[in-house]
Design a protein around this motif. Structure first.
Motif, PDB file in Angstrom:
ATOM      1  N   ILE A  72      46.399  42.525  29.552  1.00 12.44           N
ATOM      2  CA  ILE A  72      45.101  42.769  30.177  1.00 12.44           C
ATOM      3  C   ILE A  72      43.980  42.312  29.249  1.00 12.44           C
ATOM      4  O   ILE A  72      43.094  41.555  29.653  1.00 12.44           O
ATOM      5  CB  ILE A  72      44.927  44.268  30.519  1.00 12.44           C
ATOM      6  N   ASN A  73      44.053  42.743  28.000  1.00 18.09           N
ATOM      7  CA  ASN A  73      43.025  42.344  27.047  1.00 18.09           C
ATOM      8  C   ASN A  73      43.030  40.841  26.828  1.00 18.09           C
ATOM      9  O   ASN A  73      41.977  40.210  26.770  1.00 18.09           O
ATOM     10  CB  ASN A  73      43.232  43.075  25.712  1.00 18.09           C
ATOM     11  N   GLU A  74      44.234  40.283  26.710  1.00 16.70           N
ATOM     12  CA  GLU A  74      44.391  38.839  26.542  1.00 16.70           C
ATOM     13  C   GLU A  74      43.698  38.114  27.687  1.00 16.70           C
ATOM     14  O   GLU A  74      42.960  37.152  27.489  1.00 16.70           O
ATOM     15  CB  GLU A  74      45.889  38.498  26.515  1.00 16.70           C
ATOM     16  N   CYS A  75      43.940  38.603  28.880  1.00 20.95           N
ATOM     17  CA  CYS A  75      43.405  37.986  30.083  1.00 20.95           C
ATOM     18  C   CYS A  75      41.881  38.102  30.132  1.00 20.95           C
ATOM     19  O   CYS A  75      41.184  37.140  30.451  1.00 20.95           O
ATOM     20  CB  CYS A  75      44.019  38.677  31.288  1.00 20.95           C
ATOM     21  N   ARG A  76      41.375  39.277  29.772  1.00 20.88           N
ATOM     22  CA  ARG A  76      39.922  39.487  29.773  1.00 20.88           C
ATOM     23  C   ARG A  76      39.241  38.645  28.710  1.00 20.88           C
ATOM     24  O   ARG A  76      38.108  38.215  28.866  1.00 20.88           O
ATOM     25  CB  ARG A  76      39.616  40.969  29.540  1.00 20.88           C
ATOM     26  N   ARG A  77      39.967  38.427  27.617  1.00 23.02           N
ATOM     27  CA  ARG A  77      39.440  37.608  26.531  1.00 23.02           C
ATOM     28  C   ARG A  77      39.302  36.157  26.995  1.00 23.02           C
ATOM     29  O   ARG A  77      38.311  35.492  26.722  1.00 23.02           O
ATOM     30  CB  ARG A  77      40.400  37.696  25.337  1.00 23.02           C
ATOM     31  N   LEU A  78      40.311  35.690  27.725  1.00 20.61           N
ATOM     32  CA  LEU A  78      40.341  34.294  28.161  1.00 20.61           C
ATOM     33  C   LEU A  78      39.436  34.039  29.360  1.00 20.61           C
ATOM     34  O   LEU A  78      39.029  32.908  29.601  1.00 20.61           O
ATOM     35  CB  LEU A  78      41.782  33.875  28.499  1.00 20.61           C
ATOM     36  N   ASN A  79      39.153  35.078  30.126  1.00 16.95           N
ATOM     37  CA  ASN A  79      38.345  34.875  31.326  1.00 16.95           C
ATOM     38  C   ASN A  79      37.506  36.111  31.611  1.00 16.95           C
ATOM     39  O   ASN A  79      38.035  37.162  31.939  1.00 16.95           O
ATOM     40  CB  ASN A  79      39.264  34.561  32.514  1.00 16.95           C
ATOM     41  N   ARG A  80      36.188  35.964  31.507  1.00 14.97           N
ATOM     42  CA  ARG A  80      35.317  37.116  31.673  1.00 14.97           C
ATOM     43  C   ARG A  80      35.295  37.620  33.114  1.00 14.97           C
ATOM     44  O   ARG A  80      35.029  38.776  33.370  1.00 14.97           O
ATOM     45  CB  ARG A  80      33.902  36.786  31.197  1.00 14.97           C
ATOM     46  N   HIS A  81      35.569  36.708  34.068  1.00 21.16           N
ATOM     47  CA  HIS A  81      35.522  37.087  35.482  1.00 21.16           C
ATOM     48  C   HIS A  81      36.895  37.530  35.966  1.00 21.16           C
ATOM     49  O   HIS A  81      37.440  36.989  36.906  1.00 21.16           O
ATOM     50  CB  HIS A  81      35.023  35.921  36.327  1.00 21.16           C
ATOM     51  N   THR A  82      37.439  38.498  35.255  1.00 18.19           N
ATOM     52  CA  THR A  82      38.792  38.942  35.582  1.00 18.19           C
ATOM     53  C   THR A  82      38.775  40.333  36.213  1.00 18.19           C
ATOM     54  O   THR A  82      38.168  41.254  35.674  1.00 18.19           O
ATOM     55  CB  THR A  82      39.665  38.989  34.317  1.00 18.19           C
ATOM     56  N   THR A  83      39.424  40.436  37.339  1.00 16.46           N
ATOM     57  CA  THR A  83      39.649  41.737  37.948  1.00 16.46           C
ATOM     58  C   THR A  83      41.128  42.054  37.773  1.00 16.46           C
ATOM     59  O   THR A  83      41.976  41.237  38.104  1.00 16.46           O
ATOM     60  CB  THR A  83      39.313  41.695  39.451  1.00 16.46           C
ATOM     61  N   VAL A  84      41.426  43.218  37.211  1.00 22.28           N
ATOM     62  CA  VAL A  84      42.826  43.553  36.940  1.00 22.28           C
ATOM     63  C   VAL A  84      43.278  44.724  37.809  1.00 22.28           C
ATOM     64  O   VAL A  84      42.672  45.795  37.780  1.00 22.28           O
ATOM     65  CB  VAL A  84      43.040  43.920  35.459  1.00 22.28           C
ATOM     66  N   ILE A  85      44.328  44.490  38.566  1.00 24.37           N
ATOM     67  CA  ILE A  85      44.922  45.561  39.357  1.00 24.37           C
ATOM     68  C   ILE A  85      46.348  45.772  38.861  1.00 24.37           C
ATOM     69  O   ILE A  85      47.189  44.878  38.971  1.00 24.37           O
ATOM     70  CB  ILE A  85      44.903  45.215  40.855  1.00 24.37           C
ATOM     71  N   VAL A  86      46.605  46.918  38.272  1.00 19.85           N
ATOM     72  CA  VAL A  86      47.927  47.214  37.718  1.00 19.85           C
ATOM     73  C   VAL A  86      48.781  47.873  38.797  1.00 19.85           C
ATOM     74  O   VAL A  86      48.332  48.796  39.482  1.00 19.85           O
ATOM     75  CB  VAL A  86      47.834  48.119  36.483  1.00 19.85           C
ATOM     76  N   ILE A  87      49.999  47.361  38.924  1.00 16.81           N
ATOM     77  CA  ILE A  87      50.945  47.902  39.892  1.00 16.81           C
ATOM     78  C   ILE A  87      52.125  48.468  39.118  1.00 16.81           C
ATOM     79  O   ILE A  87      52.705  47.780  38.288  1.00 16.81           O
ATOM     80  CB  ILE A  87      51.421  46.796  40.852  1.00 16.81           C
ATOM     81  N   SER A  88      52.456  49.736  39.365  1.00 20.62           N
ATOM     82  CA  SER A  88      53.551  50.332  38.614  1.00 20.62           C
ATOM     83  C   SER A  88      54.582  50.994  39.528  1.00 20.62           C
ATOM     84  O   SER A  88      54.225  51.733  40.440  1.00 20.62           O
ATOM     85  CB  SER A  88      53.014  51.365  37.626  1.00 20.62           C
ATOM     86  N   ALA A  89      55.846  50.709  39.248  1.00 21.87           N
ATOM     87  CA  ALA A  89      56.933  51.353  39.994  1.00 21.87           C
ATOM     88  C   ALA A  89      57.147  52.763  39.454  1.00 21.87           C
ATOM     89  O   ALA A  89      57.530  53.666  40.178  1.00 21.87           O
ATOM     90  CB  ALA A  89      58.208  50.534  39.876  1.00 21.87           C
ATOM     91  N   VAL A  90      56.888  52.919  38.159  1.00 18.71           N
ATOM     92  CA  VAL A  90      57.142  54.188  37.495  1.00 18.71           C
ATOM     93  C   VAL A  90      55.862  55.007  37.431  1.00 18.71           C
ATOM     94  O   VAL A  90      54.804  54.493  37.074  1.00 18.71           O
ATOM     95  CB  VAL A  90      57.677  53.938  36.069  1.00 18.71           C
ATOM     96  N   VAL A  91      55.950  56.270  37.787  1.00 13.80           N
ATOM     97  CA  VAL A  91      54.795  57.166  37.686  1.00 13.80           C
ATOM     98  C   VAL A  91      55.217  58.386  36.874  1.00 13.80           C
ATOM     99  O   VAL A  91      55.865  59.292  37.390  1.00 13.80           O
ATOM    100  CB  VAL A  91      54.295  57.598  39.080  1.00 13.80           C
ATOM    101  N   ASN A  92      54.921  58.349  35.598  1.00 11.87           N
ATOM    102  CA  ASN A  92      55.172  59.502  34.733  1.00 11.87           C
ATOM    103  C   ASN A  92      54.008  59.629  33.753  1.00 11.87           C
ATOM    104  O   ASN A  92      53.181  58.723  33.657  1.00 11.87           O
ATOM    105  CB  ASN A  92      56.521  59.375  34.027  1.00 11.87           C
ATOM    106  N   PRO A  93      53.912  60.759  33.045  1.00 10.02           N
ATOM    107  CA  PRO A  93      52.739  60.993  32.197  1.00 10.02           C
ATOM    108  C   PRO A  93      52.409  59.826  31.266  1.00 10.02           C
ATOM    109  O   PRO A  93      51.262  59.414  31.153  1.00 10.02           O
ATOM    110  CB  PRO A  93      53.128  62.243  31.409  1.00 10.02           C
ATOM    111  N   VAL A  94      53.440  59.297  30.608  1.00 11.56           N
ATOM    112  CA  VAL A  94      53.186  58.235  29.635  1.00 11.56           C
ATOM    113  C   VAL A  94      52.634  56.991  30.290  1.00 11.56           C
ATOM    114  O   VAL A  94      51.619  56.442  29.870  1.00 11.56           O
ATOM    115  CB  VAL A  94      54.497  57.843  28.913  1.00 11.56           C
ATOM    116  N   THR A  95      53.364  56.539  31.309  1.00  8.53           N
ATOM    117  CA  THR A  95      52.969  55.317  31.988  1.00  8.53           C
ATOM    118  C   THR A  95      51.553  55.433  32.511  1.00  8.53           C
ATOM    119  O   THR A  95      50.711  54.569  32.252  1.00  8.53           O
ATOM    120  CB  THR A  95      53.942  55.043  33.156  1.00  8.53           C
TER     121      THR A  95
END
Lengths: 210, 210
Positions: A72-95
């Motif tokens: 995510i940070n890498e992507c934001r660094r390379l492109n300021r016009h970045t929208t990030v949508i994270v998709i996760s199969a796992v839903v637990n406290p850590v994740t």
DNA sequence: TATACAATAGCATGTTTTTGTTATTTGCTG
DNA sequence: CAGCAAATAACAAAAACATGCTATTGTATA
């Protein structure tokens, strides 16, 4: 919502999901183009080439047993016009804690359906953060009743230990001093009241922290 | 391939995958209809209603941390004209062996892409079993060369490490010399080709040995 | 603004683990 | 029976880890 000038990017090491989700997104006809990637190298190469174009990244949390968040940070660094949508199969406290810490524009569980994607795109289109109902509910119940023993940073570092990395290897991965890793480690061991990394991992696993 | 009289059914508790994969399958225009299900009850209810129509079931292996394989027999019992294609995100000895035992018409890893689906549908359309290249390769390498990496005694001792016990503590528990514990430990580390206990535990967990 | 705590980093010391090497006993299999 | 692998055990050196102590920076909050 207007995204016709935006490129959608789907990143998931499960090609079958990436290809399928791509079909879903293409059908919406909201984006200029839809690209899928399963490997980091190809993806960053693409980013460098297409740096000025605004992109909307759909990022799967898990990439071959590693967490994808540093991207995510890498992507934001390379492109300021970045929208990030994270998709996760796992839903637990850590994740969930880890992902929230990276402040993505959108955060969606894989148990969500098509309508959630529409809702998400609508909300992030307005510049607001979207967190899907499943995660919302999780945060409401788990987080309030069970205060997490570990901080987001600690949990993040704990993942590396869980994968079998040593102190030195974790320091390399995170670009931190090994003293810092030792400090985080001992902090967690103190909180868990244990005195070795294997005990800490057993403790964390019993609490479904990893 | 002619499947215009067949109904495609996608079963995955991750609605996002089901909906996405549905978009992919619909685009092929090979089936009379495409339905998605995320819960067993709705699915079996549908099966009972549509019993005579031939169906092609795309079944995800994992359903809320439980394996979905019993559904295959249930489905075949309710409808004789059933083609079952199992899709699995996880590829390890236990999972692969379990799935193969149910003799699905198709078996595909989630790291496979769109083309694999086409190939699979073509092969099962001829009435033959299709197993995707990723699984084929896995079977060729892991299964033949590696029957079982650890001995019973080693696995027994591994449990103590998994619980967080140290060498000395394990020696106490088992009434063995700590030298013996060290010997077992290094034997396992050698077999797994790793050089620390945390790596060994990660290795074992990835293979569902603990 | 003062306090608290998280994240970062360092050093010194003692303990544990890892590794190279060797050896005995037991049980299975060709 | 001979041979081989597993289980047991030991010693020593090198590497990694655990721990007691300290310190700086940044952020959040009473």
């Amino acid at each position: 919502m207007e995204r016709k000038n935006t490129i959608a990017i789907i990143f998931d090491d499960h090609s079958l999901f990436a290809d399928s989700f791509s079909a879903l997104i293409e059908r919406l006809e909201l984006f200029q183009a839809v690209h899928t990637f399963t490997h980091e190298k190809e993806f960053t190469r693409f980013l460098v080439k297409n740096s000025p174009a605004p992109i909307c990244l759909f990022l799967d949390y898990y990439l071959k047993d590693k967490n994808a968040l540093p991207l995510i940070n890498e992507c934001r660094r390379l492109n300021r016009h970045t929208t990030v949508i994270v998709i996760s199969a796992v839903v637990n406290p850590v994740t969930v804690t880890n992902i929230i810490a990276y402040r993505p524009d959108g955060f969606i569980s894989k148990v969500s359906g098509f309508s959630t994607i529409l809702e998400c795109l609508s909300v992030v289109g307005r510049g607001e953060q979207y967190i899907c109902p499943v995660i919302q509910e999780f945060l409401a119940t788990k987080n309030s009743t069970n205060p997490l023993p570990f901080t987001a940073r600690e949990l993040e570092i704990l993942q590396y230990f869980a994968q079998g990395l040593s102190i030195a290897q974790t320091a390399d991965q995170t670009h931190l001093s090994k003293h810092t890793i030792v400090a985080h480690r001992r902090k967690m061991m103190a909180k868990a009241n244990v005195n070795s990394i294997t005990e800490l991992l057993a403790y964390a696993r019993n609490r479904e922290l990893i």
